[in-house]
Design a protein around this motif. Sequence first.
Motif, mmCIF file in Angstrom:
data_model
loop_
_atom_site.group_PDB
_atom_site.id
_atom_site.type_symbol
_atom_site.label_atom_id
_atom_site.label_comp_id
_atom_site.label_asym_id
_atom_site.label_seq_id
_atom_site.Cartn_x
_atom_site.Cartn_y
_atom_site.Cartn_z
ATOM 1 N N PHE A 14 -1.552 50.729 122.289
ATOM 2 C CA PHE A 14 -0.718 49.702 122.898
ATOM 3 C C PHE A 14 -1.147 49.522 124.337
ATOM 4 C CE2 PHE A 14 2.303 51.256 119.651
ATOM 5 C CZ PHE A 14 2.618 50.060 119.059
ATOM 6 N N ILE A 16 0.675 48.959 127.887
ATOM 7 C CA ILE A 16 1.921 48.813 128.623
ATOM 8 C C ILE A 16 1.553 48.530 130.068
ATOM 9 C CG2 ILE A 16 4.052 49.957 129.360
ATOM 10 C CD1 ILE A 16 3.957 51.652 126.853
ATOM 11 N N VAL A 21 -2.189 52.622 126.123
ATOM 12 C CA VAL A 21 -1.437 53.791 125.653
ATOM 13 C C VAL A 21 -1.834 54.062 124.207
ATOM 14 C CG1 VAL A 21 0.846 54.744 125.189
ATOM 15 C CG2 VAL A 21 0.510 53.203 127.131
ATOM 16 N N ALA A 23 -1.354 55.285 120.787
ATOM 17 C CA ALA A 23 -0.184 55.725 120.029
ATOM 18 C C ALA A 23 -0.616 56.538 118.813
ATOM 19 C CB ALA A 23 0.645 54.526 119.595
ATOM 20 N N ALA A 42 7.293 65.346 117.444
ATOM 21 C CA ALA A 42 8.093 65.108 118.638
ATOM 22 C C ALA A 42 8.294 63.614 118.876
ATOM 23 C CB ALA A 42 7.407 65.737 119.843
ATOM 24 N N SER A 43 9.271 63.298 119.677
ATOM 25 C CA SER A 43 9.547 61.916 120.039
ATOM 26 C C SER A 43 8.324 61.297 120.711
ATOM 27 C CB SER A 43 10.748 61.895 120.990
ATOM 28 O OG SER A 43 11.035 60.577 121.337
ATOM 29 N N GLY A 44 7.961 60.111 120.264
ATOM 30 C CA GLY A 44 6.856 59.397 120.901
ATOM 31 C C GLY A 44 5.492 59.732 120.326
ATOM 32 N N CYS A 45 5.441 60.459 119.197
ATOM 33 C CA CYS A 45 4.122 60.816 118.672
ATOM 34 C C CYS A 45 3.611 59.783 117.672
ATOM 35 C CB CYS A 45 4.129 62.219 118.080
ATOM 36 S SG CYS A 45 5.037 62.348 116.554
ATOM 37 N N GLY A 46 4.282 58.685 117.534
ATOM 38 C CA GLY A 46 3.730 57.577 116.753
ATOM 39 C C GLY A 46 4.225 57.470 115.324
ATOM 40 N N LYS A 47 5.316 58.119 115.006
ATOM 41 C CA LYS A 47 5.825 58.086 113.630
ATOM 42 C C LYS A 47 6.265 56.674 113.240
ATOM 43 C CE LYS A 47 9.026 61.115 114.626
ATOM 44 N NZ LYS A 47 8.782 61.308 116.053
ATOM 45 N N SER A 48 7.085 56.063 114.093
ATOM 46 C CA SER A 48 7.543 54.702 113.784
ATOM 47 C C SER A 48 6.369 53.730 113.751
ATOM 48 C CB SER A 48 8.558 54.232 114.831
ATOM 49 O OG SER A 48 9.685 55.070 114.827
ATOM 50 N N THR A 49 5.433 53.928 114.662
ATOM 51 C CA THR A 49 4.265 53.058 114.706
ATOM 52 C C THR A 49 3.508 53.122 113.383
ATOM 53 O OG1 THR A 49 4.101 53.477 117.074
ATOM 54 C CG2 THR A 49 2.156 52.555 115.999
ATOM 55 N N GLN A 84 14.417 52.549 112.142
ATOM 56 C CA GLN A 84 15.114 53.594 112.895
ATOM 57 C C GLN A 84 16.489 53.097 113.359
ATOM 58 O OE1 GLN A 84 12.419 55.280 115.734
ATOM 59 N NE2 GLN A 84 13.831 56.874 116.377
ATOM 60 N N GLU A 161 13.898 58.000 110.028
ATOM 61 C CA GLU A 161 15.099 58.763 110.391
ATOM 62 C C GLU A 161 16.366 58.128 109.822
ATOM 63 O OE1 GLU A 161 15.458 59.976 114.480
ATOM 64 O OE2 GLU A 161 13.311 59.641 114.792
ATOM 65 N N HIS A 194 13.689 64.251 112.043
ATOM 66 C CA HIS A 194 13.601 65.290 113.070
ATOM 67 C C HIS A 194 14.190 66.590 112.555
ATOM 68 C CE1 HIS A 194 11.906 63.182 116.378
ATOM 69 N NE2 HIS A 194 12.790 62.206 116.322
HETATM 70 N N1 LIG Z 1 5.695 47.680 121.053
HETATM 71 C C1 LIG Z 1 5.182 48.660 121.802
HETATM 72 N N2 LIG Z 1 4.557 48.348 122.962
HETATM 73 C C2 LIG Z 1 4.002 49.317 123.710
HETATM 74 N N3 LIG Z 1 4.019 50.614 123.405
HETATM 75 C C3 LIG Z 1 4.623 50.983 122.270
HETATM 76 C C4 LIG Z 1 5.242 50.040 121.413
HETATM 77 N N4 LIG Z 1 5.768 50.685 120.363
HETATM 78 C C5 LIG Z 1 5.494 51.995 120.552
HETATM 79 N N5 LIG Z 1 4.808 52.185 121.705
HETATM 80 C C6 LIG Z 1 4.313 53.478 122.213
HETATM 81 O O1 LIG Z 1 3.736 54.180 121.142
HETATM 82 C C7 LIG Z 1 4.070 55.550 121.197
HETATM 83 C C8 LIG Z 1 4.669 55.975 119.878
HETATM 84 O O2 LIG Z 1 5.916 55.314 119.661
HETATM 85 P P1 LIG Z 1 6.743 55.493 118.318
HETATM 86 O O3 LIG Z 1 7.908 54.602 118.398
HETATM 87 O O4 LIG Z 1 5.831 55.311 117.171
HETATM 88 O O5 LIG Z 1 7.191 57.019 118.425
HETATM 89 P P2 LIG Z 1 8.065 57.870 117.405
HETATM 90 O O6 LIG Z 1 7.212 58.986 116.961
HETATM 91 O O7 LIG Z 1 8.656 57.005 116.372
HETATM 92 O O8 LIG Z 1 9.204 58.449 118.374
HETATM 93 P P3 LIG Z 1 10.749 58.729 118.078
HETATM 94 O O9 LIG Z 1 10.813 60.035 117.345
HETATM 95 O O10 LIG Z 1 11.329 58.855 119.442
HETATM 96 O O11 LIG Z 1 11.290 57.583 117.305
HETATM 97 C C9 LIG Z 1 4.995 55.718 122.384
HETATM 98 O O12 LIG Z 1 4.238 56.274 123.440
HETATM 99 C C10 LIG Z 1 5.426 54.321 122.738
HETATM 100 O O13 LIG Z 1 5.537 54.192 124.135
#
Ligand SMILES: Nc1ncnc2c1ncn2[C@@H]1O[C@H](COP(=O)(O)OP(=O)(O)OP(=O)(O)O)[C@@H](O)[C@H]1O
Lengths: 272, 285
Positions: A14, A16, A21, A23, A42-49, A84, A161, A194
């Motif tokens: 991504f 930002i 960044v 992901a 962990a939070s922010g490790c890209g699961k939702s992505t 989520q 989640e 989680h």
């Molecule tokens: N639309 C976006 N634009 C810019 N950066 C993004 C975007 N979506 C996600 N990111 C970045 O990608 C990384 C992973 O985000 P993601 O939402 O996949 O994390 P996650 O593992 O689902 O976290 P959580 O457990 O908190 O839900 C983060 O660093 C976030 O800042």
Amino acid sequence: MAATLDIKGVEKTFSIDGRAVPALAGVDLKVEPGEFLTVLGASGCGKSTLLRLIAGLDTSYEGSISLDGQRIRGPSLDRGIVFQEPRLFPWLTAARNVALALENAPLAREAKRRAVDEHLALVGLSSFGNAYPHQLSGGMAQRVAIARGLVNRPEILLLDEPFGALDALTRAHLQDELQRIQQDEQITTVLVTHDVEEAVYLGDRVIVMAPRPGRVAHVFDIDLPRPRRRTDDRLVQQRARILETLEEISGESARPLATQPVGPLEARPALA
Amino acid sequence: MRIVTDISMTAALGAFRTQAPRTRARGWVRLVVTALAGFIVPLLALLLWQVSASRDWLPQQILPPPDMVWQSFVDMVKSGELLGHIEISLQRVVEGFALGAVIGLTLGFSIGLSPILDDYLSPLITAFAQVPTLGWVPLLMILLGIDEGLKVAIIAIAAFIPMVINTRAAVRAVPQGLLEVARCFMYTRRQQLLRVVLPASVPTIFTGIRYGLTHAWKALVGVELLASAEGLGYLLVWGRQMFWLDMVLLAMAVIGVLGFAMDYGLARIERRLQRWRIGPLGDPS
Ligand SMILES: Nc1ncnc2c1ncn2[C@@H]1O[C@H](COP(=O)(O)OP(=O)(O)OP(=O)(O)O)[C@@H](O)[C@H]1O
Ligand SMILES: [Mg+2]
């Protein structure tokens, strides 16, 4: 029959504020038809992505994601996702929010109505079909979203989640219902959580992701027959091993894993 | 399939059911109180006016007493003259407002949905909005003359601006998360528009429609003041020229009351359209 989901060398970056960044980097994963895969990290490790990429909502990434060799080019009714956040339409009642999923399904009106009723009952919200989202609690809204994800019985189900906002009893009940449907219909399932206990209880495999950039750090096979008992010694042992791994990863990235909830039976790991 | 029935849920359901009639009753009382409260200040002003007239604080030619204004009102209603002026004015507003609405809503949707069109048109529309409506009169007089066309055009411009701006903002503010849900369920572009974009943007668009109508009404009076031989605005000018202050006052009152009634009607429709936004206690949330 569901297809094999094949994820090869996926990288997603991504930007930002003009800054890149990363992901996801080098994610390789093969999910067999009917497999139940759970994802920890962990939070922010890209699961939702990762789930968004599999859903086909975002197609700008490196590498490939394919079903039986066919590259995913966009969303499909064969792939369902529970986000989520509940993402309910505030101007529609709970029942009509569930019915959204059937808008383009090849079913008769009466069959759709029955499916909606059944799935509201499944998540324990039969009597709230006419309530608007602002009249629901957070957990109730999430349950409506789960009903919406299940109602058209996709071949591949992605859940982000889904049980996070629920009390322990409702959560256990919905875990069992999800497991039952998944087994009955052999739905290929990827569930992000989680909760380590949930991950080992439901998963055929548990993958643990590490952050910065997001990647698959460890894979655990949970080779236990179903139905499983939550208190099974082997599950408890697996859980302990996975928790250790999570701690190691959090030690490497030098930050506390404060967002990892730990089951009540387990000693809480000392926070770094 | 098993159904979750825990105590907390049944209790919640009970509360959910019994609350409806009680809040309705409370809401009704509050409606009456609110309506009455709105009358207090105007009534006090009327009282002051009456006192001022009976004590001769101001000469009658400048501030005619309330009963005199009332009498001319009754006379003008009886002769049918007032109704004729109201009819003409309403017709102009309806025509101008409809024209402005069609253009404003269409254009607002187009630039809200298409970033390219937005880049081309938005600066122009912003500039357009800076020109006071009556600033258009000289130019349009040359193009359209001083007949009905001019009045309708001015009213259309006045109504158009808040509608195009609010519609654009509303469409752009549709939550991406909901559009993603629609995409996952394979909604066609048309379904996305009708099932997501439209309902999500209705509240803001409606605000624009209300402003549009208010602006249209104000522009009507303005343009009738400048160039007309009929209508409520004309009544104002004529009354002033003849030094019939009772007529000026009654024309102002009629303009105010009609404008209020139209806005009130729209506000009622607005509330109906977005009942889902009304919180459980009857408060807009
Ligand atoms: N639309 C976006 N634009 C810019 N950066 C993004 C975007 N979506 C996600 N990111 C970045 O990608 C990384 C992973 O985000 P993601 O939402 O996949 O994390 P996650 O593992 O689902 O976290 P959580 O457990 O908190 O839900 C983060 O660093 C976030 O800042
Ligand atoms: Mg996430």
